[in-house]
Design a protein around this motif. Structure first.
Motif, PDB file in Angstrom:
ATOM      1  N   PRO A 134     -20.786  -3.652   7.708  1.00 33.11           N
ATOM      2  CA  PRO A 134     -21.304  -3.661   9.075  1.00 33.11           C
ATOM      3  C   PRO A 134     -22.811  -3.883   9.184  1.00 33.11           C
ATOM      4  O   PRO A 134     -23.415  -3.519  10.192  1.00 33.11           O
ATOM      5  N   GLY A 135     -23.415  -4.460   8.156  1.00 34.47           N
ATOM      6  CA  GLY A 135     -24.858  -4.655   8.168  1.00 34.47           C
ATOM      7  C   GLY A 135     -25.362  -5.494   9.331  1.00 34.47           C
ATOM      8  O   GLY A 135     -24.723  -6.457   9.749  1.00 34.47           O
ATOM      9  N   ARG A 136     -26.534  -5.135   9.839  1.00 33.92           N
ATOM     10  CA  ARG A 136     -27.120  -5.880  10.952  1.00 33.92           C
ATOM     11  C   ARG A 136     -27.435  -7.316  10.550  1.00 33.92           C
ATOM     12  O   ARG A 136     -27.429  -8.218  11.385  1.00 33.92           O
ATOM     13  N   GLU A 137     -27.694  -7.509   9.243  1.00 32.46           N
ATOM     14  CA  GLU A 137     -27.987  -8.864   8.769  1.00 32.46           C
ATOM     15  C   GLU A 137     -26.804  -9.798   9.000  1.00 32.46           C
ATOM     16  O   GLU A 137     -26.976 -10.981   9.304  1.00 32.46           O
ATOM     17  N   PHE A 138     -25.604  -9.239   8.850  1.00 30.78           N
ATOM     18  CA  PHE A 138     -24.408 -10.064   9.068  1.00 30.78           C
ATOM     19  C   PHE A 138     -24.364 -10.533  10.517  1.00 30.78           C
ATOM     20  O   PHE A 138     -24.135 -11.711  10.802  1.00 30.78           O
ATOM     21  N   PHE A 139     -24.580  -9.612  11.446  1.00 30.35           N
ATOM     22  CA  PHE A 139     -24.495  -9.986  12.860  1.00 30.35           C
ATOM     23  C   PHE A 139     -25.689 -10.824  13.306  1.00 30.35           C
ATOM     24  O   PHE A 139     -25.591 -11.581  14.276  1.00 30.35           O
ATOM     25  N   ALA A 140     -26.797 -10.717  12.578  1.00 29.18           N
ATOM     26  CA  ALA A 140     -27.928 -11.609  12.852  1.00 29.18           C
ATOM     27  C   ALA A 140     -27.522 -13.036  12.499  1.00 29.18           C
ATOM     28  O   ALA A 140     -27.843 -13.995  13.223  1.00 29.18           O
ATOM     29  N   ARG A 141     -26.785 -13.188  11.392  1.00 26.04           N
ATOM     30  CA  ARG A 141     -26.301 -14.515  11.013  1.00 26.04           C
ATOM     31  C   ARG A 141     -25.267 -15.021  12.016  1.00 26.04           C
ATOM     32  O   ARG A 141     -25.211 -16.220  12.333  1.00 26.04           O
ATOM     33  N   VAL A 142     -24.437 -14.110  12.519  1.00 22.98           N
ATOM     34  CA  VAL A 142     -23.456 -14.488  13.536  1.00 22.98           C
ATOM     35  C   VAL A 142     -24.171 -15.095  14.738  1.00 22.98           C
ATOM     36  O   VAL A 142     -23.758 -16.135  15.274  1.00 22.98           O
ATOM     37  N   LEU A 143     -25.264 -14.463  15.149  1.00 25.33           N
ATOM     38  CA  LEU A 143     -26.000 -14.967  16.307  1.00 25.33           C
ATOM     39  C   LEU A 143     -26.684 -16.293  16.000  1.00 25.33           C
ATOM     40  O   LEU A 143     -26.796 -17.157  16.882  1.00 25.33           O
ATOM     41  N   GLU A 144     -27.102 -16.474  14.765  1.00 28.63           N
ATOM     42  CA  GLU A 144     -27.730 -17.746  14.382  1.00 28.63           C
ATOM     43  C   GLU A 144     -26.757 -18.903  14.569  1.00 28.63           C
ATOM     44  O   GLU A 144     -27.137 -19.985  15.036  1.00 28.63           O
ATOM     45  N   VAL A 145     -25.495 -18.685  14.169  1.00 26.64           N
ATOM     46  CA  VAL A 145     -24.518 -19.783  14.239  1.00 26.64           C
ATOM     47  C   VAL A 145     -23.804 -19.853  15.581  1.00 26.64           C
ATOM     48  O   VAL A 145     -23.115 -20.840  15.865  1.00 26.64           O
ATOM     49  N   ASP A 163     -16.466  -3.914  12.868  1.00 26.30           N
ATOM     50  CA  ASP A 163     -16.499  -4.981  13.871  1.00 26.30           C
ATOM     51  C   ASP A 163     -17.070  -4.513  15.214  1.00 26.30           C
ATOM     52  O   ASP A 163     -18.095  -5.014  15.676  1.00 26.30           O
ATOM     53  N   LEU A 164     -16.403  -3.553  15.815  1.00 21.05           N
ATOM     54  CA  LEU A 164     -16.711  -3.158  17.186  1.00 21.05           C
ATOM     55  C   LEU A 164     -18.086  -2.510  17.339  1.00 21.05           C
ATOM     56  O   LEU A 164     -18.947  -3.003  18.086  1.00 21.05           O
ATOM     57  N   PHE A 165     -18.317  -1.405  16.645  1.00 20.20           N
ATOM     58  CA  PHE A 165     -19.569  -0.664  16.824  1.00 20.20           C
ATOM     59  C   PHE A 165     -20.811  -1.456  16.411  1.00 20.20           C
ATOM     60  O   PHE A 165     -21.792  -1.505  17.162  1.00 20.20           O
ATOM     61  N   PRO A 166     -20.825  -2.077  15.216  1.00 18.04           N
ATOM     62  CA  PRO A 166     -22.043  -2.815  14.837  1.00 18.04           C
ATOM     63  C   PRO A 166     -22.302  -4.033  15.715  1.00 18.04           C
ATOM     64  O   PRO A 166     -23.456  -4.363  15.994  1.00 18.04           O
ATOM     65  N   ALA A 167     -21.233  -4.705  16.167  1.00 16.08           N
ATOM     66  CA  ALA A 167     -21.432  -5.858  17.049  1.00 16.08           C
ATOM     67  C   ALA A 167     -22.117  -5.413  18.342  1.00 16.08           C
ATOM     68  O   ALA A 167     -23.077  -6.038  18.804  1.00 16.08           O
ATOM     69  N   GLY A 171     -26.097  -5.985  20.244  1.00 13.50           N
ATOM     70  CA  GLY A 171     -26.214  -6.627  21.546  1.00 13.50           C
ATOM     71  C   GLY A 171     -25.114  -7.595  21.915  1.00 13.50           C
ATOM     72  O   GLY A 171     -25.128  -8.175  23.006  1.00 13.50           O
ATOM     73  N   LEU A 172     -24.150  -7.811  21.011  1.00 12.74           N
ATOM     74  CA  LEU A 172     -23.063  -8.733  21.313  1.00 12.74           C
ATOM     75  C   LEU A 172     -22.034  -8.044  22.200  1.00 12.74           C
ATOM     76  O   LEU A 172     -21.987  -6.815  22.310  1.00 12.74           O
ATOM     77  N   ARG A 173     -21.188  -8.840  22.845  1.00 16.22           N
ATOM     78  CA  ARG A 173     -20.007  -8.289  23.501  1.00 16.22           C
ATOM     79  C   ARG A 173     -18.945  -8.134  22.433  1.00 16.22           C
ATOM     80  O   ARG A 173     -19.001  -8.824  21.406  1.00 16.22           O
ATOM     81  N   ALA A 174     -17.979  -7.247  22.642  1.00 18.91           N
ATOM     82  CA  ALA A 174     -16.987  -6.998  21.596  1.00 18.91           C
ATOM     83  C   ALA A 174     -15.602  -6.763  22.186  1.00 18.91           C
ATOM     84  O   ALA A 174     -15.457  -6.124  23.226  1.00 18.91           O
ATOM     85  N   PRO A 279     -21.221   1.880   4.516  1.00 25.68           N
ATOM     86  CA  PRO A 279     -21.531   0.642   3.799  1.00 25.68           C
ATOM     87  C   PRO A 279     -20.400  -0.331   3.903  1.00 25.68           C
ATOM     88  O   PRO A 279     -19.286   0.064   4.141  1.00 25.68           O
ATOM     89  N   PRO A 280     -20.655  -1.626   3.693  1.00 23.49           N
ATOM     90  CA  PRO A 280     -19.615  -2.633   3.812  1.00 23.49           C
ATOM     91  C   PRO A 280     -18.462  -2.322   2.900  1.00 23.49           C
ATOM     92  O   PRO A 280     -18.644  -1.827   1.821  1.00 23.49           O
ATOM     93  N   GLN A 281     -17.254  -2.645   3.362  1.00 18.28           N
ATOM     94  CA  GLN A 281     -16.080  -2.362   2.568  1.00 18.28           C
ATOM     95  C   GLN A 281     -15.923  -3.317   1.435  1.00 18.28           C
ATOM     96  O   GLN A 281     -16.388  -4.413   1.444  1.00 18.28           O
ATOM     97  N   ASP A 282     -15.169  -2.871   0.468  1.00 16.65           N
ATOM     98  CA  ASP A 282     -14.862  -3.639  -0.710  1.00 16.65           C
ATOM     99  C   ASP A 282     -13.927  -4.738  -0.355  1.00 16.65           C
ATOM    100  O   ASP A 282     -12.765  -4.620  -0.595  1.00 16.65           O
TER     101      ASP A 282
END
Length: 292
Positions: A134-145, A163-167, A171-174, A279-282
């Motif tokens: 659920p890292g913020r970096e992942f969702f930052a990349r989501v916003l980039e694309v 998915d839900l909480f970190p999105a 600032g994203l809708r979920a 932390p992100p899941q395995d």
């Protein structure tokens, strides 16, 4: 709404093959693995803990690599997709929305998904990005694309903590989909009800929610999430989302791939959904989620 981004495991892809392949590798009946995965979900643990119950101390990441080296690595084909995937994605694109698939999977899973030629503008995995939920970096990349602002980007997934909480915190809708162990287990939890912009049981519900004129879409987005009639529960008070879950095995592959990679506690018997700070899941290991 301009862009819809989809999680992979238990949102687009079923994890049946993933867990069955692990059962075969470990030499146990598939229903044994499934039962232990369910127990892990109900206890709020990572789903891959089911494998460590069968093989205490097992390094899931190393075991995943050993399987691949033995020619029993990741596999994914049309039969692994939920039946509503193609029609829903195609209809969303027909509405003029950008469709992106981005979840915790291996690079190999990304190749296999792209080979299916889904009606999507982009298909990418966490291993290809080098960041995971659920890292913020992942969702930052989501916003980039996404090519859109956070409030014009909708992330759809089954897992509250990944998915839900970190999105939403980014600032994203979920939209939460009632699918897979975590999706079903947590569907009616108060935190999910409060956080999700929408809750759906099938992807084919999304076009109707997002279709129509821009005005209608804005009205739909502004509407509170639909709440299901849930019988009164007497569970203890839920801990705050900021509480941390037990540490994860970070040597294992990305989360979504790790199978049902979803954690949860029984809404009626335990108190809170998987924590946002975990932390992100395995998922790369069971990045065979697609493979099982």
């Amino acid at each position: 709404m301009k862009t819809i981004v989809f999680d992979i495991g238990e949102t687009l892809v079923r994890d049946d093959r993933l867990w069955a392949s692990w059962a075969d590798w470990l030499g146990v009946p598939p229903h044994t693995v499934s039962a232990l995965v369910g127990a892990a979900v109900a206890q709020g643990r990572d789903a891959t803990d089911a494998l460590r119950v069968l093989r205490p101390g097992m390094d899931v990441g190393e075991a995943y690599q050993a399987r691949a080296a033995a020619g029993r690595g990741e596999h994914l084909d049309e039969t692994d997709l939920y039946p509503d995937v193609r029609p829903a994605l195609a209809e969303l694109r027909a509405l003029g929305l950008r469709v992106v698939v981005a979840g915790d999977r291996t690079a190999r899973a990304g190749e296999l998904l792209r080979a299916l030629d889904l009606p999507a503008d982009l298909v990418v995995t966490s291993e290809e990005w080098g960041v995971a939920k659920p890292g913020r970096e992942f969702f930052a990349r989501v916003l980039e694309v996404s090519g859109a602002s956070p409030d014009s980007t909708l992330y759809v997934g089954d897992h509250p903590a990944d998915d839900l909480f970190p999105a939403k915190s980014c600032g994203l809708r979920a939209a939460h989909i009632r699918r897979g162990p975590y999706g079903h287990w947590w569907a009616d939890h108060p935190d999910v009800l409060e956080t999700a912009d929408w809750r759906v049981s099938a992807l084919t519900e999304l076009p109707a929610l997002l279709g129509g004129t821009k005005t209608k879409r804005r009205m739909a987005l502004a509407a509170p999430p639909e709440r299901a009639d849930v019988p009164e529960q007497t569970a203890p008070a839920a801990p705050s989302r900021e509480e941390t879950a037990p540490p994860r095995d970070e040597t294992a592959p990305p989360r979504d791939e790790t199978a049902v990679s979803q954690r949860g506690t029984a809404p009626q018997e335990q108190s809170a959904p998987p924590q946002e700070g975990t932390p992100p899941q395995d998922d790369t290991a069971p990045s065979e989620r697609a493979q099982a």
